[in-house]
Design an enzyme around this catalytic site. Sequence first.
Site, short mmCIF file in Angstrom:
data_model
loop_
_atom_site.label_atom_id
_atom_site.label_comp_id
_atom_site.label_asym_id
_atom_site.label_seq_id
_atom_site.Cartn_x
_atom_site.Cartn_y
_atom_site.Cartn_z
N LEU A 150 -30.39 59.44 32.49
CA LEU A 150 -30.06 59.87 33.82
C LEU A 150 -29.69 58.81 34.73
O LEU A 150 -28.84 58.93 35.78
CB LEU A 150 -30.51 61.12 34.32
N GLY A 151 -30.66 57.71 34.78
CA GLY A 151 -30.39 56.80 35.81
C GLY A 151 -31.82 55.96 35.99
O GLY A 151 -33.03 56.55 35.63
N GLY B 210 -34.14 54.69 39.43
CA GLY B 210 -34.64 54.21 40.80
C GLY B 210 -35.33 53.15 41.12
O GLY B 210 -35.12 52.20 40.31
N GLY B 211 -36.02 53.16 42.21
CA GLY B 211 -36.77 52.06 42.39
C GLY B 211 -38.04 51.59 41.52
O GLY B 211 -37.60 50.29 41.45
N PHE B 212 -38.49 52.48 40.98
CA PHE B 212 -39.49 51.86 39.78
C PHE B 212 -39.82 52.87 38.88
O PHE B 212 -40.68 53.01 38.20
CB PHE B 212 -41.03 51.48 40.60
N ALA B 213 -38.71 53.96 38.98
CA ALA B 213 -38.75 55.17 38.04
C ALA B 213 -37.23 55.30 36.90
O ALA B 213 -36.51 54.62 37.47
CB ALA B 213 -39.00 56.41 38.62
N CYS C 234 -35.16 58.15 34.57
CA CYS C 234 -35.08 59.29 34.35
C CYS C 234 -34.30 59.80 33.35
O CYS C 234 -33.16 59.38 32.96
CB CYS C 234 -34.42 60.05 35.85
N ASP D 44 -35.00 59.01 53.66
CA ASP D 44 -34.05 58.31 52.64
C ASP D 44 -32.81 59.05 52.35
O ASP D 44 -32.54 59.10 51.13
CB ASP D 44 -34.60 57.68 51.39
#
Length: 270
Positions: free
Chosen positions: A73-74, A76-79, A81, A194
């Site tokens: 799904l994409g 993030g900063g350090f994750a 999904c 954020d």
Amino acid sequence: MEALSPRSTNIQARPKLSKLKEKQLADEEAKRAEAAKKALKEKEYAPAPPEWVLQPPITKGGLAEKFRTGKCLGKGGFAICYEGELRNKGKGTGKTIYALKIVKTYMNLKKMEDKFRTELQIHAKMRHPNIVEFHRAFTFKDSTYVVLELCSNGSIMDMVKKRRCLTLPEVRRLTVQLCGAIKYMHARNVIHRDLKMGNLFLDHDMNLKIGDFGLAAVLVSKHEYQGLYDQKSRRTTLCGTPNYIAPEILEKGKGGHDYKVDIWAIGVIV
């Protein structure tokens, strides 16, 4: 006249490069630096999950639940999904699909571990129809999996990019939902810090859901632990996404920031 040494006479003059060649070399160096930075960042992400992920039993003697991982799904900063289809429910034939947020169980920086732990603690306590629902978190092999509500229609940013604009009734409806969720969070002394269109997701009914609590914080003063009423504490961390950051976050030595940074972000989004 200064005498030349034998060594200085053997030094060959470097040929002058043309401006075009200098630009090409500079571009190549920039590409190498960007590739190295990207490779370093990739090391911070958890590896892609296996086809099947097992969640340990919640209760002693219970059954382990099994998730079948789907598309990415994409990031993030350090994750990262992924979709996760829950199996082994034993009732009916319908399938339940969640979003699996995956991070490394052991991170290189303790600061990142603390940040992730705070995110879980805050998000797990949020229960509101316009906040992405937190279900559970567990460890499988070398990764930690956070099971979240799947927002199948992506983010508001995705929708705006695709459609270019929204109708006034749509803006009004989404703004009411956003403000309701923020009011709920602020009543519990939580600030998101954020808020942006990329962190506002849409479920299958196109209802807004606030997600990504990676920068969220709790505003509690020391005196509140003693049952005394006192002014809420203020935060001084420089954080957020550039186009959405409130002025008080950027101002050093001005006493920090509080829940009003979320109000500023709402104004920018609308």
